[in-house]
Design a protein around this motif. Structure first.
Motif, mmCIF file in Angstrom:
data_model
loop_
_atom_site.group_PDB
_atom_site.id
_atom_site.type_symbol
_atom_site.label_atom_id
_atom_site.label_comp_id
_atom_site.label_asym_id
_atom_site.label_seq_id
_atom_site.Cartn_x
_atom_site.Cartn_y
_atom_site.Cartn_z
ATOM 1 N N LEU A 15 39.084 36.838 32.536
ATOM 2 C CA LEU A 15 39.914 37.212 33.688
ATOM 3 C C LEU A 15 41.003 36.191 33.989
ATOM 4 N N GLN B 92 35.603 35.395 41.653
ATOM 5 C CA GLN B 92 36.683 36.182 41.049
ATOM 6 C C GLN B 92 37.105 37.329 41.957
ATOM 7 N N HIS C 167 43.673 38.037 31.852
ATOM 8 C CA HIS C 167 43.739 39.485 31.739
ATOM 9 C C HIS C 167 43.373 40.160 33.058
ATOM 10 N N SER C 168 43.726 41.419 33.148
ATOM 11 C CA SER C 168 43.409 42.206 34.338
ATOM 12 C C SER C 168 41.964 42.668 34.312
ATOM 13 N N TRP C 169 41.371 42.775 35.499
ATOM 14 C CA TRP C 169 39.999 43.272 35.601
ATOM 15 C C TRP C 169 39.930 44.762 35.255
ATOM 16 N N LEU C 170 41.082 45.426 35.283
ATOM 17 C CA LEU C 170 41.118 46.854 34.981
ATOM 18 C C LEU C 170 41.199 47.133 33.480
ATOM 19 N N SER C 171 41.323 46.082 32.673
ATOM 20 C CA SER C 171 41.323 46.281 31.224
ATOM 21 C C SER C 171 39.937 46.725 30.779
ATOM 22 N N ARG D 276 40.944 38.323 44.352
ATOM 23 C CA ARG D 276 41.686 39.566 44.176
ATOM 24 C C ARG D 276 41.553 40.533 45.343
#
Length: 226
Positions: free
Chosen positions: A66, A136, A69-73, A140
């Motif tokens: 993270l 984390q 990168h995005s957590w939505l990946s 966000r």
């Protein structure tokens, strides 16, 4: 993965050393018992402890991923699901106290200490992994939203402990027999009155895990702000 271990060996080297010692004590107590009794009755504790630490392992990998990168990946989502799948194993070790009736009167206190040692190390791994993910989330989301998500996670873990202890489902069955798990879970949601043990066990463990985590979270925050 390499970056996660590098960070553990750097900034968290003291904690890592303490955890290794603590886990070695648990395994040492078990080995003494096994040799003294010429029995492997409690050998399953080592496997349960290994599964418990996988939650922290995957939480650290997720944290490292993270950073860039995005957590939505899909990779981050997959790591999150894997972490959630292994998390209940950390707290499940507390249920191994149910095996105390196997102990003789002469060794029951020794066995209590041994089982509490394994349970403690399981809780440490679980709480630490939740803390990593919680941090984390706070980066966000709003703090209240993060608390709610962590609360739901701990509640789900508490229910999973019931599934593991009483219905004997394990993490692998999510892949091997998802239909069977779905049936048992839905049955307890649709017919709650027919399964009081499910809700008593879930509520009891949620109260325990939730309160311990709340104290640990506030304690760490107080130390960092001191």
């Amino acid at each position: 993965m390499g970056r996660a271990f590098a960070k553990l060996n750097g900034r968290y080297s003291g904690i890592l050393t303490a955890l290794i010692i603590s886990n070695a004590v648990s395994i040492g107590l078990l080995l003494i018992k096994m040799v003294a009794n010429s029995s492997t009755d409690f050998g399953f504790l080592v496997w349960n402890l290994f599964l418990a630490w996988l939650a922290l392992f995957f939480a650290m990998i997720l944290k490292t991923y993270l950073n860039d990168h995005s957590w939505l990946s899909w990779q981050a989502m997959l790591l999150t699901v894997v972490w959630l799948g292994f998390l209940p194993n950390s707290f499940y070790l507390a249920t191994d106290l149910i095996h105390l009736p196997l102990s003789s009167q002469a060794t029951v206190l020794y066995d209590v200490v041994m089982l509490l040692s394994f349970s403690f190390n399981g809780f440490v791994s679980g709480l630490a992994s939740v803390f990593v993910v919680h941090k984390q989330l706070v980066k966000r989301l709003k703090a209240r939203t993060a608390y709610v998500l962590i609360g739901l996670t701990l509640f789900a873990s508490s229910f999973a402990i019931y599934l593991g202890r009483y219905l004997r489902w394990n993490t692998w069955d999510v892949i091997v027999n998802p239909a069977g798990i779905l049936f048992d879970v839905s049955d307890r949601i649709i017919n709650p009155g027919a399964h009081p043990q499910a809700f008593v066990t879930t509520a009891t463990f949620f109260a325990l895990i939730g309160s311990v985590y709340l104290v640990a979270w506030q304690f760490v925050r107080a130390i960092k702000s001191d």
